[in-house]
Design an enzyme around this catalytic site. Structure first.
Site, PDB file in Angstrom:
ATOM      1  CG  ASP A 111      -5.619 -15.378  57.385  1.00  0.00           C
ATOM      2  OD1 ASP A 111      -5.073 -14.930  58.417  1.00  0.00           O
ATOM      3  OD2 ASP A 111      -6.113 -14.653  56.521  1.00  0.00           O
TER       4      ASP A 111
ATOM      5  CG  HIS B 215      -5.658  -3.027  49.425  1.00  0.00           C
ATOM      6  ND1 HIS B 215      -6.752  -2.217  49.647  1.00  0.00           N
ATOM      7  CD2 HIS B 215      -5.718  -4.005  50.357  1.00  0.00           C
ATOM      8  CE1 HIS B 215      -7.435  -2.688  50.667  1.00  0.00           C
ATOM      9  NE2 HIS B 215      -6.845  -3.773  51.103  1.00  0.00           N
TER      10      HIS B 215
HETATM   11  C1  LIG Z   1      -7.835  -7.431  54.537  1.00  0.00           C
HETATM   12  S1  LIG Z   1      -7.873  -9.064  55.133  1.00  0.00           S
HETATM   13  C2  LIG Z   1      -8.510  -9.928  53.729  1.00  0.00           C
HETATM   14  C3  LIG Z   1      -9.089 -11.261  54.089  1.00  0.00           C
HETATM   15  C4  LIG Z   1      -9.720 -12.037  52.931  1.00  0.00           C
HETATM   16  N1  LIG Z   1      -8.817 -12.180  51.814  1.00  0.00           N
HETATM   17  C5  LIG Z   1     -11.005 -11.385  52.496  1.00  0.00           C
HETATM   18  O1  LIG Z   1     -10.995 -10.706  51.485  1.00  0.00           O
HETATM   19  O2  LIG Z   1     -12.021 -11.548  53.204  1.00  0.00           O
HETATM   20  C6  LIG Z   1      -6.157  -9.514  55.147  1.00  0.00           C
HETATM   21  C7  LIG Z   1      -5.922 -10.929  55.624  1.00  0.00           C
HETATM   22  O3  LIG Z   1      -4.535 -11.201  55.507  1.00  0.00           O
HETATM   23  C8  LIG Z   1      -4.157 -11.989  56.615  1.00  0.00           C
HETATM   24  N2  LIG Z   1      -2.704 -11.874  56.785  1.00  0.00           N
HETATM   25  C9  LIG Z   1      -1.979 -10.786  57.159  1.00  0.00           C
HETATM   26  N3  LIG Z   1      -0.663 -11.082  57.171  1.00  0.00           N
HETATM   27  C10 LIG Z   1      -0.568 -12.384  56.772  1.00  0.00           C
HETATM   28  C11 LIG Z   1       0.533 -13.271  56.558  1.00  0.00           C
HETATM   29  N4  LIG Z   1       1.794 -12.853  56.742  1.00  0.00           N
HETATM   30  N5  LIG Z   1       0.268 -14.524  56.151  1.00  0.00           N
HETATM   31  C12 LIG Z   1      -1.009 -14.946  55.937  1.00  0.00           C
HETATM   32  N6  LIG Z   1      -2.095 -14.160  56.128  1.00  0.00           N
HETATM   33  C13 LIG Z   1      -1.860 -12.901  56.534  1.00  0.00           C
HETATM   34  C14 LIG Z   1      -4.956 -11.387  57.754  1.00  0.00           C
HETATM   35  O4  LIG Z   1      -5.048 -12.268  58.852  1.00  0.00           O
HETATM   36  C15 LIG Z   1      -6.288 -11.129  57.072  1.00  0.00           C
HETATM   37  O5  LIG Z   1      -7.143 -12.246  57.184  1.00  0.00           O
END
Ligand SMILES: C[S@@+](CC[C@H](N)C(=O)[O-])C[C@H]1O[C@@H](n2cnc3c(N)ncnc32)[C@H](O)[C@@H]1O
Length: 434
Positions: A285, A334
């Site tokens: 992340d 999603h």
């Molecule tokens: C809806 S959260 C889901 C987090 C985790 N998978 C969970 O289910 O608890 C989306 C995650 O994607 C990360 N994220 C968004 N854009 C990203 C990117 N370009 N590269 C890596 N992580 C990213 C955000 O920081 C966030 O932690």
């Protein structure tokens, strides 16, 4: 009994049957019955027993249908969302003025005292409280005196729970208000900058706006935490139990690697890691989550087995993450339209080795007449509408998932889908190169 009876009778009989299952279970387990009283439990019908949980879902379904039939089509349309919108507005004012935390937890308070303590005009305060009390939040025990109910009490101690009201009012409502304009102006767009949210918030994307408004980001994080806790969606522990993680890496015996892409601080990796000692995890992340992730890993004594790595999921996977046993993406795809999902999945496919699998944890929208309870489908579709208005993203049906995978690589096939009863809202979709 049943199919030949008028619908009202049939539903009433169904309701009586499910109520009997639930009350008998609670009685025989010495558990309190559901009630509005302030000391009633916030989750009165436990979800841990499968039969009880099914009876609860069936009861909610039957009461929803019975209510709809009793109100009737014309009145439903004339009142469409009317009280709901007023409840939302009233609740947000009450939360903003700290009313839930100011009402004593176990005794009534007069409107005059509550008004002095919260600095909210007494007359307006009374009107707001009497509105939300029709939805079981607070009760006017004596004229001019209000107490908590079990419902309003959920908002009292926990700031995160109050953000559930804030998010719907401050972000979702303005975005929904621009949905007609967005769909008209950008009918085909999958660009996260061309959304109803952007139209409502000065052209900013959801996350750009958050970056410029850090308080908003904190509140959003608290809302997500509250939404993800309890019985509404799948907990990390549920995911740890829901998928046959034991199959991964067991053949080699040396432990399989799971790459948790966009894994946040690694709640799921930690939960799965605690149950499945043969696995190692790489949580990917943004760098600013490293500290929190490392604290979580230390607290759970998983140092050496769960590691954090800063990585942008649109970039190629680094050497350390290539050829892993599994690539896990929970609630990532999603948030993105198909063209962005293809970019994310392409980096995963490029990194996969022989025997690698992808495990996606997201909603699978039902096909028509699938038999999914309407209440559950309504929640899934409400999330789909949220994705549309906020990100130009979407929830997907199984057919749409398969089409997405095929558009990345013809050989990507869905090999397993785990849904209810093991999972609640999300499904675990296993995908392999075949
Ligand atoms: C809806 S959260 C889901 C987090 C985790 N998978 C969970 O289910 O608890 C989306 C995650 O994607 C990360 N994220 C968004 N854009 C990203 C990117 N370009 N590269 C890596 N992580 C990213 C955000 O920081 C966030 O932690």
């Amino acid at each position: 009994m049943g199919s030949n009876s008028p619908p009202l009778t049939h539903l009433a009989q169904e309701i009586a049957k499910h109520v009997s299952t639930i009350t008998s279970y609670l009685q025989s387990h010495n558990l309190p019955q559901p009630s509005f009283a302030p000391d009633a439990p916030p989750h009165p019908i436990p979800e841990t027993d499968e039969k009880l949980s099914s009876a609860r879902i069936a009861l909610i379904e039957a009461t929803k249908a019975l209510h709809a039939l009793a109100v009737g089509p014309s009145e439903t349309t004339r009142l469409f969302a009317f009280p709901g919108l007023c409840h939302l507005g009233a609740m947000q004012v009450l939360c903003h003025f700290k009313v839930p935390q100011t009402v004593p937890l176990d005794s009534p308070i007069s409107l005059t005292e509550l008004s002095t303590k919260t600095k909210l005009n007494e007359h307006v305060l009374g009107r707001l409280l009497r509105m939300v009390a029709t939805n079981y939040y607070f009760v006017e025990t004596n004229p001019g005196y209000f107490s908590h109910t079990a419902w309003s009490k959920t908002l009292a101690p926990d700031e995160k729970m109050r953000q559930c009201i804030w998010f719907r009012h401050a972000e979702l409502l303005p975005a929904m208000g621009k949905l007609v304009a967005a769909v008209e102006r950008y009918p085909e767009s999958d660009d996260p900058k061309k959304t109803a949210f952007a139209l409502a918030f000065g052209g900013e994307t959801f996350f750009d706006y958050k970056e410029k408004n850090p308080d908003d980001m904190i509140r959003f994080g608290q809302f997500v935490d509250a939404f993800a806790s309890g019985y509404v969606v799948d907990s990390p522990e549920n995911i740890a139990r829901g998928y046959p993680w034991g199959d991964i890496g067991s053949r080699s015996g040396d432990g399989g690697l799971v790459v948790d892409i966009g894994g946040g601080i690694g709640y799921v990796s930690v939960a799965v890691g605690k149950e499945h000692g043969q696995l190692r995890f790489l949580v990917q992340d943004f760098e600013d989550l490293r500290k929190q992730s490392e604290v979580l890993v230390v607290e759970n004594r998983l140092v050496g087995r769960v590691k954090f790595m800063a990585h942008d999921f649109f970039s190629s996977q680094p050497e350390e993450a290539r050829g892993a046993s599994a690539y896990f993406l929970r609630n990532i795809l999603h948030n993105w339209s198909d063209s962005y999902c293809r970019k994310i999945l392409k980096t995963v496919v490029d990194a996969m080795g022989e025997g690698s699998r992808i495990i996606i944890c997201d909603i699978v929208l039902p096909e028509a007449n699938s038999g999914m309870p309407k209440t559950q489908e309504e929640r899934a579709r409400a999330l789909d509408m949220t994705m549309l208005s906020m990100f130009n993203a979407k929830e997907r049906s199984l057919e749409e998932w398969q089409a997405l995978f095929n558009s990345v690589d013809e050989k990507l096939r869905i090999t397993q889908v785990i849904g209810r009863p093991k999972m609640r809202m999300d499904c675990l979709i296993e995908v392999r190169l075949i």
